[in-house]
Design an enzyme around this catalytic site. Structure first.
Site, PDB file in Angstrom:
ATOM      1  N   HIS A   1      -7.533   0.748  -6.203  1.00 56.40           N
ATOM      2  CA  HIS A   1      -7.693  -0.103  -5.010  1.00 56.40           C
ATOM      3  C   HIS A   1      -8.365  -1.414  -5.442  1.00 56.40           C
ATOM      4  O   HIS A   1      -9.507  -1.697  -5.070  1.00 56.40           O
ATOM      5  CB  HIS A   1      -8.537   0.641  -3.971  1.00 56.40           C
ATOM      6  CG  HIS A   1      -8.455   0.092  -2.582  1.00 56.40           C
ATOM      7  ND1 HIS A   1      -7.651  -0.993  -2.247  1.00 56.40           N
ATOM      8  CD2 HIS A   1      -9.078   0.468  -1.428  1.00 56.40           C
ATOM      9  CE1 HIS A   1      -7.785  -1.239  -0.949  1.00 56.40           C
ATOM     10  NE2 HIS A   1      -8.641  -0.387  -0.435  1.00 56.40           N
TER      11      HIS A   1
ATOM     12  N   ARG B   1       0.875  -1.183   0.000  1.00 58.86           N
ATOM     13  CA  ARG B   1       0.000   0.000   0.000  1.00 58.86           C
ATOM     14  C   ARG B   1       0.900   1.218   0.000  1.00 58.86           C
ATOM     15  O   ARG B   1       1.717   1.404   0.912  1.00 58.86           O
ATOM     16  CB  ARG B   1      -0.898   0.024   1.238  1.00 58.86           C
ATOM     17  CG  ARG B   1      -1.521   1.373   1.486  1.00 58.86           C
ATOM     18  CD  ARG B   1      -2.595   1.379   2.525  1.00 58.86           C
ATOM     19  NE  ARG B   1      -3.790   0.716   2.030  1.00 58.86           N
ATOM     20  CZ  ARG B   1      -5.008   0.823   2.588  1.00 58.86           C
ATOM     21  NH1 ARG B   1      -5.178   1.566   3.657  1.00 58.86           N
ATOM     22  NH2 ARG B   1      -6.041   0.187   2.077  1.00 58.86           N
TER      23      ARG B   1
ATOM     24  N   CYS C   1     -16.223   1.535   1.107  1.00 61.31           N
ATOM     25  CA  CYS C   1     -14.981   0.806   1.381  1.00 61.31           C
ATOM     26  C   CYS C   1     -14.528   0.976   2.822  1.00 61.31           C
ATOM     27  O   CYS C   1     -13.805   0.126   3.337  1.00 61.31           O
ATOM     28  CB  CYS C   1     -13.888   1.252   0.417  1.00 61.31           C
ATOM     29  SG  CYS C   1     -13.479   3.002   0.535  1.00 61.31           S
TER      30      CYS C   1
ATOM     31  N   GLN D   1     -10.090  -3.946  -2.849  1.00 64.17           N
ATOM     32  CA  GLN D   1     -11.387  -3.511  -2.342  1.00 64.17           C
ATOM     33  C   GLN D   1     -12.495  -3.833  -3.343  1.00 64.17           C
ATOM     34  O   GLN D   1     -13.572  -4.300  -2.978  1.00 64.17           O
ATOM     35  CB  GLN D   1     -11.357  -1.995  -2.068  1.00 64.17           C
ATOM     36  CG  GLN D   1     -12.661  -1.452  -1.537  1.00 64.17           C
ATOM     37  CD  GLN D   1     -12.977  -1.958  -0.143  1.00 64.17           C
ATOM     38  OE1 GLN D   1     -12.161  -1.839   0.758  1.00 64.17           O
ATOM     39  NE2 GLN D   1     -14.178  -2.522   0.042  1.00 64.17           N
TER      40      GLN D   1
ATOM     41  N   ASP E   1     -17.144   7.169  -1.334  1.00 64.95           N
ATOM     42  CA  ASP E   1     -15.828   7.086  -0.684  1.00 64.95           C
ATOM     43  C   ASP E   1     -15.570   8.445  -0.042  1.00 64.95           C
ATOM     44  O   ASP E   1     -16.257   9.425  -0.342  1.00 64.95           O
ATOM     45  CB  ASP E   1     -14.755   6.738  -1.747  1.00 64.95           C
ATOM     46  CG  ASP E   1     -13.367   6.513  -1.156  1.00 64.95           C
ATOM     47  OD1 ASP E   1     -13.251   6.324   0.074  1.00 64.95           O
ATOM     48  OD2 ASP E   1     -12.388   6.532  -1.936  1.00 64.95           O
TER      49      ASP E   1
ATOM     50  N   ARG F   1     -13.245  -8.560   2.126  1.00 64.98           N
ATOM     51  CA  ARG F   1     -11.834  -8.252   1.859  1.00 64.98           C
ATOM     52  C   ARG F   1     -10.976  -9.479   2.170  1.00 64.98           C
ATOM     53  O   ARG F   1     -10.065  -9.830   1.427  1.00 64.98           O
ATOM     54  CB  ARG F   1     -11.361  -7.075   2.743  1.00 64.98           C
ATOM     55  CG  ARG F   1     -11.985  -5.726   2.418  1.00 64.98           C
ATOM     56  CD  ARG F   1     -11.531  -5.223   1.063  1.00 64.98           C
ATOM     57  NE  ARG F   1     -10.081  -5.138   0.965  1.00 64.98           N
ATOM     58  CZ  ARG F   1      -9.339  -4.117   1.401  1.00 64.98           C
ATOM     59  NH1 ARG F   1      -9.911  -3.066   1.940  1.00 64.98           N
ATOM     60  NH2 ARG F   1      -8.014  -4.129   1.257  1.00 64.98           N
TER      61      ARG F   1
HETATM   62  N1  NVA Z   1      -9.928   6.870  -1.143  1.00 65.12           N
HETATM   63  C1  NVA Z   1      -9.561   6.413   0.170  1.00 65.12           C
HETATM   64  C2  NVA Z   1      -9.782   4.946   0.300  1.00 65.12           C
HETATM   65  C3  NVA Z   1      -9.481   4.381   1.648  1.00 65.12           C
HETATM   66  C4  NVA Z   1      -9.654   2.901   1.713  1.00 65.12           C
HETATM   67  C5  NVA Z   1      -8.109   6.750   0.428  1.00 65.12           C
HETATM   68  O1  NVA Z   1      -7.287   6.593  -0.491  1.00 65.12           O
HETATM   69  O2  NVA Z   1      -7.788   7.221   1.521  1.00 65.12           O
HETATM   70  N1   CP Z   2     -11.043  -0.020   2.785  1.00 65.39           N
HETATM   71  C1   CP Z   2      -9.755  -0.090   3.200  1.00 65.39           C
HETATM   72  O1   CP Z   2      -8.841  -0.318   2.416  1.00 65.39           O
HETATM   73  O2   CP Z   2      -9.591   0.104   4.536  1.00 65.39           O
HETATM   74  P1   CP Z   2      -8.220   0.355   5.302  1.00 65.39           P
HETATM   75  O3   CP Z   2      -7.713   1.702   4.849  1.00 65.39           O
HETATM   76  O4   CP Z   2      -8.587   0.328   6.758  1.00 65.39           O
HETATM   77  O5   CP Z   2      -7.245  -0.725   4.940  1.00 65.39           O
END
Ligand code: NVA
Ligand code: CP
Length: 304
Positions: free
Chosen positions: A130, A103, A261, A133, A221, A289
Site C-alpha cells: 500500500h 486497487r 491507515c 498510504q 493495521d 493521503r
Molecule cells: N490491510 C488493510 C488495509 C486497509 C487500508 C486491508 O488490506 O484491508
Molecule cells: N487507508 C485506506 O486505504 O483507506 P480506504 O480503504 O478507505 O481507502
C-alpha cells in the site's frame, strides 16, 4: 519514476522528492493557490475492493490538479469482473487515459497494467503493498517529528500490505524499524530481504512489549484485511494481544506518535483510548493521503 507500483521501486531521492512536492501542494491548498498540474488530463480510478479514503482522495485530488478522474468499479461494472484479461483492459484504458490508479488483490495485475497500458500506473493497495498510504504516513511523521534520522518506527500486527510498505518506506527514509508479527503472519520474504540492506536498523519479533521499547512512531493495521473475511475468527485468536494500548505505549519514547491507515477496529488492533488520544495525528495522516497522492500524480503525469 514511471509508475508507483511498490515502495522498493523508488530511489531515496524519488521518495524525498514526492514528500517535498506533497508538502508544497499541501501549502498551496491551504493558501488557496491554484496548482493545475493535470490540466486537461484524465485518470482512471479502478477499484476491485472497498475504499473510503483512497477513492475520495484520488477523485478530489485529480480535480484539484485540474484533471478528470473516472471511478470504475472493477467487480460489478467493468468487464474485468466478467473475466476480461487485465492485459486487454490495460491496452484500452491506456488509449483514453493519461494515468491509471488501481486497487485490487494481486500485485501481478498491477504490474501487468503498467506493462501493457503505456501510461503511469499507481498502486492504490494490493494484498502485497500500500505505497500511497506509506507516503502519507512519512509526510505526517516528518511534519510531527521534523525528520527521520535517529527515529524508531514499530509496526504491531499482521505482516501484510501495510507492514510490507512501511518496512521499506521507513528504512529508506532513514528510520530504524521493528516489525512485531505473529510467527505465521510475517512480512513478505522479499521485504525481509530488502531490510537486510540496512544492517542494525531492522528487527523482527513477536512480542509487542519488546518491539515498542524506544519507539517514536507506533503503527498498526486491521487483523483481518479485505478479502480475508472468511478467516476473521481464526485471526481474532492469532492476533490477540497484538494491540496498541496504554501499556504498550508506555514503553515507547515520550511523545511517541500513533499512526493507523484506517479503518480502525477499536478493541482489536488499537484501544479506543489510544485512538482518541492520538486522533490529531491519525486524521492528519488521513488528510495527507490527498497531498501525497497529488504529488505522485503531479510528478508522474504533470512534469513536476
Ligand atoms: N490491510 C488493510 C488495509 C486497509 C487500508 C486491508 O488490506 O484491508
Ligand atoms: N487507508 C485506506 O486505504 O483507506 P480506504 O480503504 O478507505 O481507502
Amino acid at each position: 519514476m514511471k509508475h508507483l507500483l511498490k515502495m522498493s521501486d523508488l530511489t531515496r531521492e524519488e521518495l524525498f522528492h514526492i514528500l517535498d512536492v506533497a508538502d508544497e501542494l499541501k501549502a498551496d491548498r491551504k493558501a488557496g493557490r491554484p496548482h493545475p498540474y493535470l490540466a486537461g488530463k484524465t485518470v482512471a480510478l479502478i477499484f476491485a475492493k472497498a475504499s473510503t479514503r483512497t477513492r475520495t482522495s484520488f477523485e478530489v485530488g485529480v480535480y484539484q490538479l485540474g484533471g478528470l478522474g473516472t471511478y470504475l468499479n472493477a467487480t460489478t461494472e467493468m468487464q474485468i469482473g466478467r473475466g476480461e484479461p487485465i492485459q486487454d483492459t490495460a491496452r484500452v484504458l491506456g488509449r483514453y487515459y493519461d494515468g491509471i490508479m488501481i486497487r485490487t488483490f494481486k500485485q501481478s495485475d498491477v504490474e501487468a497494467l503498467a506493462q501493457y497500458s503505456g501510461v503511469p500506473v499507481i498502486n492504490g493497495l494490493t494484498d502485497y503493498c500500500h505505497p500511497c498510504q506509506v507516503l502519507a504516513d512519512l509526510q505526517t511523521i516528518r511534519e510531527f517529528k521534523g525528520g527521520f534520522e535517529g527515529r524508531k518506527a514499530c509496526f504491531i500486527g499482521d505482516g501484510n500490505n501495510m507492514a510490507n510498505s512501511l518496512i521499506v518506506g521507513c528504512l529508506m527514509a532513514g528510520m530504524s524499524f521493528t516489525a512485531v508479527c505473529p510467527e505465521d503472519y510475517r512480512p513478505a520474504a522479499d521485504v525481509l530481504d530488502y531490510a537486510q540492506k540496512f544492517p542494525g536498523k531492522f528487527q523482527l519479533c513477536t512480542d509487542p512489549k519488546e518491539g515498542a521499547v524506544g519507539a517514536d512512531v507506533l503503527f498498526t493495521d486491521v487483523w483481518t484485511s479485505m478479502g480475508e473475511e472468511a478467516e476473521t475468527e481464526k485471526r481474532r485468536k492469532a492476533f490477540r494481544g497484538y494491540q496498541i494500548n496504554e501499556e504498550v505505549l508506555a514503553l515507547a519514547n515520550p511523545g511517541c506518535m500513533v499512526q493507523h491507515c484506517l479503518p480502525a477496529h477499536r478493541g482489536e488492533e488499537i484501544t479506543a483510548e489510544v485512538f482518541e488520544a492520538h486522533a490529531a495525528e491519525i486524521f492528519e495522516e488521513a488528510e495527507n493521503r490527498l497531498h501525497a497522492q497529488k504529488a505522485v500524480m503531479a510528478i508522474l503525469m504533470g512534469g513536476k
